[in-house]
Design a protein around this motif. Structure first.
Motif, PDB file in Angstrom:
ATOM      1  N   ASN A  93     -25.318   6.845 -31.083  1.00  0.00           N
ATOM      2  CA  ASN A  93     -26.285   6.318 -32.042  1.00  0.00           C
ATOM      3  C   ASN A  93     -26.854   7.457 -32.889  1.00  0.00           C
ATOM      4  OD1 ASN A  93     -26.226   3.516 -31.338  1.00  0.00           O
ATOM      5  ND2 ASN A  93     -27.309   4.042 -29.458  1.00  0.00           N
ATOM      6  N   ASP A  94     -27.362   7.101 -34.048  1.00  0.00           N
ATOM      7  CA  ASP A  94     -27.891   8.083 -34.986  1.00  0.00           C
ATOM      8  C   ASP A  94     -29.289   7.652 -35.392  1.00  0.00           C
ATOM      9  OD1 ASP A  94     -28.482   9.844 -37.002  1.00  0.00           O
ATOM     10  OD2 ASP A  94     -26.479   9.806 -37.888  1.00  0.00           O
ATOM     11  N   ALA A  95     -30.281   8.497 -35.118  1.00  0.00           N
ATOM     12  CA  ALA A  95     -31.656   8.165 -35.474  1.00  0.00           C
ATOM     13  C   ALA A  95     -31.814   8.000 -36.978  1.00  0.00           C
ATOM     14  CB  ALA A  95     -32.605   9.243 -34.955  1.00  0.00           C
ATOM     15  N   THR A  96     -31.057   8.771 -37.751  1.00  0.00           N
ATOM     16  CA  THR A  96     -31.165   8.677 -39.210  1.00  0.00           C
ATOM     17  C   THR A  96     -30.761   7.293 -39.709  1.00  0.00           C
ATOM     18  OG1 THR A  96     -30.638  11.030 -39.372  1.00  0.00           O
ATOM     19  CG2 THR A  96     -30.448   9.726 -41.385  1.00  0.00           C
ATOM     20  N   LEU A  97     -29.712   6.743 -39.140  1.00  0.00           N
ATOM     21  CA  LEU A  97     -29.270   5.421 -39.558  1.00  0.00           C
ATOM     22  C   LEU A  97     -30.294   4.352 -39.195  1.00  0.00           C
ATOM     23  CD1 LEU A  97     -25.479   5.617 -38.581  1.00  0.00           C
ATOM     24  CD2 LEU A  97     -26.542   6.027 -40.807  1.00  0.00           C
ATOM     25  N   LEU A  98     -30.938   4.519 -38.040  1.00  0.00           N
ATOM     26  CA  LEU A  98     -31.976   3.563 -37.660  1.00  0.00           C
ATOM     27  C   LEU A  98     -33.151   3.619 -38.632  1.00  0.00           C
ATOM     28  CD1 LEU A  98     -31.978   4.124 -33.782  1.00  0.00           C
ATOM     29  CD2 LEU A  98     -31.033   2.171 -35.008  1.00  0.00           C
ATOM     30  N   LEU A  99     -33.531   4.834 -39.012  1.00  0.00           N
ATOM     31  CA  LEU A  99     -34.626   4.981 -39.962  1.00  0.00           C
ATOM     32  C   LEU A  99     -34.243   4.441 -41.334  1.00  0.00           C
ATOM     33  CD1 LEU A  99     -35.836   8.564 -38.973  1.00  0.00           C
ATOM     34  CD2 LEU A  99     -36.897   6.381 -38.383  1.00  0.00           C
ATOM     35  N   ARG A 100     -32.991   4.596 -41.688  1.00  0.00           N
ATOM     36  CA  ARG A 100     -32.527   4.047 -42.970  1.00  0.00           C
ATOM     37  C   ARG A 100     -32.633   2.530 -42.984  1.00  0.00           C
ATOM     38  NH1 ARG A 100     -26.282   3.696 -43.873  1.00  0.00           N
ATOM     39  NH2 ARG A 100     -26.764   2.013 -42.420  1.00  0.00           N
ATOM     40  N   ASP A 101     -32.174   1.903 -41.884  1.00  0.00           N
ATOM     41  CA  ASP A 101     -32.272   0.444 -41.808  1.00  0.00           C
ATOM     42  C   ASP A 101     -33.724  -0.011 -41.827  1.00  0.00           C
ATOM     43  OD1 ASP A 101     -29.552   0.331 -41.689  1.00  0.00           O
ATOM     44  OD2 ASP A 101     -29.452   0.137 -39.501  1.00  0.00           O
ATOM     45  N   LEU A 102     -34.594   0.779 -41.206  1.00  0.00           N
ATOM     46  CA  LEU A 102     -36.003   0.417 -41.188  1.00  0.00           C
ATOM     47  C   LEU A 102     -36.604   0.484 -42.590  1.00  0.00           C
ATOM     48  CD1 LEU A 102     -38.253  -0.338 -39.150  1.00  0.00           C
ATOM     49  CD2 LEU A 102     -38.854   2.079 -39.074  1.00  0.00           C
ATOM     50  N   SER A 103     -36.133   1.432 -43.392  1.00  0.00           N
ATOM     51  CA  SER A 103     -36.685   1.588 -44.738  1.00  0.00           C
ATOM     52  C   SER A 103     -36.381   0.392 -45.626  1.00  0.00           C
ATOM     53  CB  SER A 103     -36.126   2.868 -45.374  1.00  0.00           C
ATOM     54  OG  SER A 103     -34.739   2.726 -45.645  1.00  0.00           O
ATOM     55  N   ARG A 104     -35.376  -0.382 -45.279  1.00  0.00           N
ATOM     56  CA  ARG A 104     -35.010  -1.549 -46.083  1.00  0.00           C
ATOM     57  C   ARG A 104     -35.984  -2.703 -45.928  1.00  0.00           C
ATOM     58  NH1 ARG A 104     -28.540  -1.494 -44.525  1.00  0.00           N
ATOM     59  NH2 ARG A 104     -27.970   0.324 -45.799  1.00  0.00           N
ATOM     60  N   LEU A 105     -36.880  -2.609 -44.936  1.00  0.00           N
ATOM     61  CA  LEU A 105     -37.821  -3.705 -44.703  1.00  0.00           C
ATOM     62  C   LEU A 105     -39.030  -3.641 -45.620  1.00  0.00           C
ATOM     63  CD1 LEU A 105     -37.818  -3.824 -40.781  1.00  0.00           C
ATOM     64  CD2 LEU A 105     -36.443  -5.170 -42.379  1.00  0.00           C
ATOM     65  N   GLY A 106     -39.271  -2.501 -46.264  1.00  0.00           N
ATOM     66  CA  GLY A 106     -40.430  -2.396 -47.144  1.00  0.00           C
ATOM     67  C   GLY A 106     -40.719  -0.959 -47.521  1.00  0.00           C
ATOM     68  N   GLU A 107     -41.961  -0.695 -47.953  1.00  0.00           N
ATOM     69  CA  GLU A 107     -42.374   0.648 -48.342  1.00  0.00           C
ATOM     70  C   GLU A 107     -42.671   1.471 -47.085  1.00  0.00           C
ATOM     71  OE1 GLU A 107     -45.668   0.364 -50.949  1.00  0.00           O
ATOM     72  OE2 GLU A 107     -44.716  -1.114 -52.280  1.00  0.00           O
ATOM     73  N   MET A 108     -42.050   2.662 -47.008  1.00  0.00           N
ATOM     74  CA  MET A 108     -42.117   3.420 -45.761  1.00  0.00           C
ATOM     75  C   MET A 108     -42.368   4.898 -46.041  1.00  0.00           C
ATOM     76  SD  MET A 108     -39.305   3.569 -42.691  1.00  0.00           S
ATOM     77  CE  MET A 108     -38.167   4.692 -43.490  1.00  0.00           C
ATOM     78  N   SER A 109     -43.219   5.488 -45.207  1.00  0.00           N
ATOM     79  CA  SER A 109     -43.405   6.940 -45.206  1.00  0.00           C
ATOM     80  C   SER A 109     -43.243   7.439 -43.774  1.00  0.00           C
ATOM     81  CB  SER A 109     -44.787   7.313 -45.748  1.00  0.00           C
ATOM     82  OG  SER A 109     -45.805   6.786 -44.902  1.00  0.00           O
ATOM     83  N   ILE A 110     -42.672   8.652 -43.624  1.00  0.00           N
ATOM     84  CA  ILE A 110     -42.304   9.161 -42.300  1.00  0.00           C
ATOM     85  C   ILE A 110     -42.891  10.549 -42.092  1.00  0.00           C
ATOM     86  CG2 ILE A 110     -40.389   9.568 -40.710  1.00  0.00           C
ATOM     87  CD1 ILE A 110     -38.608   7.979 -42.535  1.00  0.00           C
ATOM     88  N   HIS A 111     -43.361  10.794 -40.879  1.00  0.00           N
ATOM     89  CA  HIS A 111     -43.765  12.133 -40.460  1.00  0.00           C
ATOM     90  C   HIS A 111     -43.018  12.473 -39.170  1.00  0.00           C
ATOM     91  CE1 HIS A 111     -46.981  11.273 -43.277  1.00  0.00           C
ATOM     92  NE2 HIS A 111     -47.276  12.570 -43.290  1.00  0.00           N
ATOM     93  N   CYS A 112     -42.617  13.723 -39.021  1.00  0.00           N
ATOM     94  CA  CYS A 112     -41.823  14.172 -37.868  1.00  0.00           C
ATOM     95  C   CYS A 112     -42.706  14.923 -36.876  1.00  0.00           C
ATOM     96  CB  CYS A 112     -40.687  15.068 -38.345  1.00  0.00           C
ATOM     97  SG  CYS A 112     -39.596  15.625 -37.024  1.00  0.00           S
ATOM     98  N   ASP A 113     -42.592  14.545 -35.600  1.00  0.00           N
ATOM     99  CA  ASP A 113     -43.323  15.201 -34.516  1.00  0.00           C
ATOM    100  C   ASP A 113     -42.395  16.204 -33.835  1.00  0.00           C
ATOM    101  OD1 ASP A 113     -44.746  15.987 -32.329  1.00  0.00           O
ATOM    102  OD2 ASP A 113     -44.634  14.060 -31.278  1.00  0.00           O
ATOM    103  N   MET A 114     -42.733  17.486 -33.934  1.00  0.00           N
ATOM    104  CA  MET A 114     -41.910  18.546 -33.344  1.00  0.00           C
ATOM    105  C   MET A 114     -42.616  19.237 -32.188  1.00  0.00           C
ATOM    106  SD  MET A 114     -40.280  20.264 -36.773  1.00  0.00           S
ATOM    107  CE  MET A 114     -39.428  19.257 -37.983  1.00  0.00           C
ATOM    108  N   ASP A 115     -43.559  18.574 -31.563  1.00  0.00           N
ATOM    109  CA  ASP A 115     -44.350  19.187 -30.511  1.00  0.00           C
ATOM    110  C   ASP A 115     -43.514  19.519 -29.279  1.00  0.00           C
ATOM    111  OD1 ASP A 115     -46.918  20.072 -29.525  1.00  0.00           O
ATOM    112  OD2 ASP A 115     -46.873  18.324 -28.201  1.00  0.00           O
ATOM    113  N   GLU A 116     -42.433  18.752 -29.054  1.00  0.00           N
ATOM    114  CA  GLU A 116     -41.587  18.972 -27.871  1.00  0.00           C
ATOM    115  C   GLU A 116     -40.525  20.035 -28.098  1.00  0.00           C
ATOM    116  OE1 GLU A 116     -42.102  17.552 -24.995  1.00  0.00           O
ATOM    117  OE2 GLU A 116     -43.776  16.339 -25.731  1.00  0.00           O
ATOM    118  N   LEU A 117     -40.500  20.623 -29.291  1.00  0.00           N
ATOM    119  CA  LEU A 117     -39.452  21.582 -29.618  1.00  0.00           C
ATOM    120  C   LEU A 117     -39.625  22.861 -28.806  1.00  0.00           C
ATOM    121  CD1 LEU A 117     -37.074  21.814 -31.654  1.00  0.00           C
ATOM    122  CD2 LEU A 117     -38.635  23.098 -33.118  1.00  0.00           C
ATOM    123  N   PRO A 118     -38.617  23.265 -27.995  1.00  0.00           N
ATOM    124  CA  PRO A 118     -38.740  24.489 -27.187  1.00  0.00           C
ATOM    125  C   PRO A 118     -38.328  25.720 -27.984  1.00  0.00           C
ATOM    126  CG  PRO A 118     -36.690  23.411 -26.672  1.00  0.00           C
ATOM    127  CD  PRO A 118     -37.366  22.551 -27.715  1.00  0.00           C
TER     128      PRO A 118
END
Length: 766
Positions: free
Chosen positions: A200-225
């Motif tokens: 699976n690809d998270a980008t494709l899921l987010l793309r499909d989600l964007s088709r439902l309406g107006e969308m803005s995204i923020h990325c959480d990198m707190d778990e990044l080692p």
């Protein structure tokens, strides 16, 4: 692997999912409210739906979708899984199995029943509970105001207990749904490593989600080692999404439908409990528009326009991707710089521990493969031939080598041990639990209970008892007849049970266990028991017995196994034609087994089937009777003894007893029973085998001599010659001779007066 092979694997997995579904529903029906049980049931339907959609099985997908939606109500505690609700769901599981079988085999299903269950499932999801469960929730609180003049109780429950945006049945409603005002949702999407491992690809899921309406995204990198402790197969990022849409929450969740178990997903209304959470996390904005990744290219009027538009779009995507990569690189560097050496050390240790835990979990899972059953059958046949040839080789060496300590003899002993281990291992491959057969009986109980108007509960025990695949395949038919008989004839109606001081719900108990190298299956009911007077009178009317026949209770009970025998007062779809228990007995005997009955008036009946664990090989005692070689199954032998003259006692004109440790046991001359000789042999000159049979007690079988104990390969005598009473099967000995395997139960039965027919005896058979 072609598509047909993939489809076959899907249907094999469907069988496992259907078994999991029914098992979980039965647990819920028994009062289990463990959330994991509910999740397992939901996952089963969800998996079937997903696979069916991939193959275009629309009927299966449509039904599974409604079923899944109703189960989601249970999973989210919006629907109480009471007895009435689970009754609908168990029926739905049956229809889902029918649709799966129809999709695989090309059959058809009862469309009327399917449509009716769809309506019932939709009603449950809408809060329209069954009538027996409506009164209680309605009395709790007055319904909210509604423009409908006189709301029905079901509607009141819906107004009280469910949010308007919880469900959408657009695919199944005839009327257009009302317009929904655009609403802003906050979505927290945190993938797990399993999501990427499955392709699976998270980008494709987010793309499909964007088709439902107006969308803005923020990325959480707190778990990044730290860079040095990164695991390339792990998932570190999460996304917080603000989406303004008029599609509702269900549409948002449907985007993540096939990744639901491989991510953490939280969907809330803007301003809800999770609103403002973004300020607490180091979120970074995603600088590119996900809609640019769509594969669709807008149509144009000319080739030049097409080329220019495509080039522009490709440049835009490339530029945005480069910008995103640069941003991610900067964030990564800042994150590394902000960490102290101690934090970096902890990160490395944490990553190492996580990796070790993942490896341990992977090693704990037992790998399995699917093998065509024909290949296993061929392997078993070859092992059988190996056993025969090993016995022949041992026999030849024994006859030609007088030195018992020679290296050849030692090698043969090792070969014998290896052959036995190979055979045991191959038989273990074919061994399967009886659980699938037992689960199939649950549906039969439900259907017969509905047809007879009875309330029945099926209790199963020992479902994991293993037996050979050939035995399991032939268990379904006799068990089906016995279940139908127990529900229709054994159990009383609820009114009669209450009048007798019993629980109105009858119980049928199905158990399996190992005993003395065999599998014993018991079917017990707590009904009225066998009406022996009615059975006896019916047997007299059918000329099965004489009117003045003196029969024991056990003999009367066994009359129900006669062909054409039925105590039903009228013919129905269930019984009355005299077909059933005679089929059971023939099926059990064909498996080399036996069946007996124990019944107590007013308390119920117990049917006990004793079957061999396998139909391929057995351990036997090779004996000689009137110059004939026979094999007695070792599992039936309790002990062997040499009779003494003082222990033999005459009883009547032709009966003899043998005294064994201050108790008397009937002595049976096997040669006389099988018509090998005209007169009884002298017991003192032979050997007695003390055997035990189901329902027949102990008997001492008289044989002339014992040749030894051997493992023999079973060959069907009925398939190659004809059925011979008193003989269960045949085998090939080490010297190439054919030996007959004794049917101990038939011999014991003949000793109790049920003599073998002369025309079918071995002497007559030639």
């Amino acid at each position: 692997m072609d598509m047909n092979e993939i489809k076959e694997i899907f249907f094999q997995e469907c069988e496992e999912q259907l078994a999991e579904l029914e098992s979980g529903l039965l647990k819920l029906n028994d009062g289990d409210r463990d959330p994991e049980t509910v999740n397992a049931v939901f996952r089963a339907v969800h998996s079937i739906k997903g696979g069916a959609g991939a193959f275009g099985l629309d009927d299966l997908v449509s039904f599974a979708h409604v079923f899944e939606t109703t189960l989601d109500c249970v999973r989210s505690n919006r629907l109480e899984p009471n007895q009435d609700v689970l009754k609908v769901m168990l029926k739905s599981a049956d229809v889902l199995a029918d649709l799966t079988n129809a999709a695989r085999d090309g059959g058809s299903v009862d469309e009327v029943r399917s449509r009716q269950l769809i309506k019932e499932l939709e009603a449950l999801a809408n809060g329209e509970l069954p009538q027996t469960a409506v009164a209680e929730p309605v009395a709790k609180q007055a319904p909210a105001a509604t423009p409908v003049p006189a709301p029905a109780p079901a509607a009141a429950v819906n107004e009280e207990g469910f949010q308007p945006v919880a469900f959408s049945f657009d695919d199944f409603e005839a009327s257009e749904p009302p317009a929904i005002e655009p609403t802003t949702f906050e979505v927290l999407f945190r993938p797990k490593s399993e999501l990427y491992a499955k392709g699976n690809d998270a980008t494709l899921l987010l793309r499909d989600l964007s088709r439902l309406g107006e969308m803005s995204i923020h990325c959480d990198m707190d778990e990044l080692p730290a860079l040095g402790s990164m695991n390339p197969e792990a998932a570190y990022f999460a996304w917080k999404i603000s989406l303004k849409t008029d599609k509702g929450e269900d549409a948002i969740r449907s985007v993540f439908e096939f990744a639901e178990w491989d991510c953490e997903l939280d969907v809330t209304l803007a301003g809800g409990d999770h609103a403002g959470a973004g300020e607490e996390l180091p979120m970074q904005p995603v600088p590119f528009d996900l809609s640019l990744l769509d594969e669709e290219v807008p149509a144009s009027t000319g080739a030049a326009d097409d080329d220019e538009q495509l080039a522009t779009q490709q440049r835009a995507v490339r530029d945005e991707a480069v910008s995103a990569a640069a941003t991610a690189s900067n964030v990564l560097q800042m994150a590394q710089a902000a960490r102290t050496p101690a934090e970096s050390t902890r990160s490395v240790a944490s990553a190492s521990a996580a990796q070790a835990a993942a490896q341990a979990a992977a090693s704990a899972a037992t790998p399995t493969i699917r093998v065509d059953l024909d290949r296993v059958d061929r392997l078993i046949n070859l092992v059988g031939e190996l056993v025969i040839n090993q016995a022949m080789l041992s026999q030849s060496v024994i006859e030609n080598d007088t030195n018992g300590t020679s290296s050849i003899n030692m090698g043969l002993e090792e070969l014998q041990q290896l052959t036995r281990e190979i055979q045991d291992s191959v038989m273990a491959i074919r061994a399967q639990p009886v659980k699938p057969v037992f689960q199939r009986m649950s549906r039969i109980v439900r259907e017969i209970a509905d047809m007879t108007g009875k309330s029945v509960r099926l209790v199963t025990e020992g479902e994991n008892t293993e037996v050979d695949k050939t035995v399991i395949d032939k268990l379904a038919e006799p068990l089906t007849h016995m279940i139908r008989n127990a529900v229709d004839h054994g159990l009383e109606t609820p009114e009669k049970r209450v009048a007798a001081g019993k629980n109105p719900e009858g119980t049928v108990r199905l158990t399996a266990k190992h005993r003395s190298g065999r599998i014993v299956i018991e079917l017990a009911d707590d009904g009225a028991g066998i009406n022996r007077e009615k059975v006896r009178q019916k047997a007299i009317d059918n000329d099965l017995i004489a009117a003045d026949a003196n029969l024991s209770d056990e003999e009367i009970d066994n009359l129900i196994f006669h062909a054409g025998f039925s105590t039903a007062d009228k013919i129905s779809d269930i019984s009355g034609r005299g077909v059933g228990m005679d089929v059971v007995k023939r099926s059990i005997q064909a498996l080399g087994g036996r069946i007996n009955i124990s019944s107590k008036p007013g308390q119920g009946s117990v049917f006990t089937m004793s079957l061999p664990l396998t139909l391929a090989v057995l351990d036997g005692m090779v004996v000689t009777v009137a110059n004939q070689t026979l094999v007695v199954p070792l599992t039936a032998i309790v002990e062997t003894l040499q009779p003494e003259a003082s222990a033999i006692h005459s009883f009547g004109a032709a009966q003899r007893l043998i005294s064994i440790r201050n108790s008397f046991c009937p002595l049976v001359d096997v040669g006389r029973i099988l018509n090998f000789r005209a007169i009884q042999a002298n017991p003192v000159e032979g050997v007695a085998l003390l055997v035990e049979s189901e329902g027949g007690g102990q008997r001492a079988l008289m044989v002339d001599a014992i040749q030894g104990q051997r493992q023999v390969v079973i060959k069907s005598l009925e398939a190659n010659y004809t059925h011979v009473p008193g003989i269960a099967a045949a085998t090939i000995l080490g010297d190439g001779r054919v030996a007959l395997i004794l049917d101990v139960d038939a011999i014991v039965g003949a000793s109790r007066g049920h003599s073998l027919k002369p025309e079918m005896s071995l002497a007559a058979a030639g």
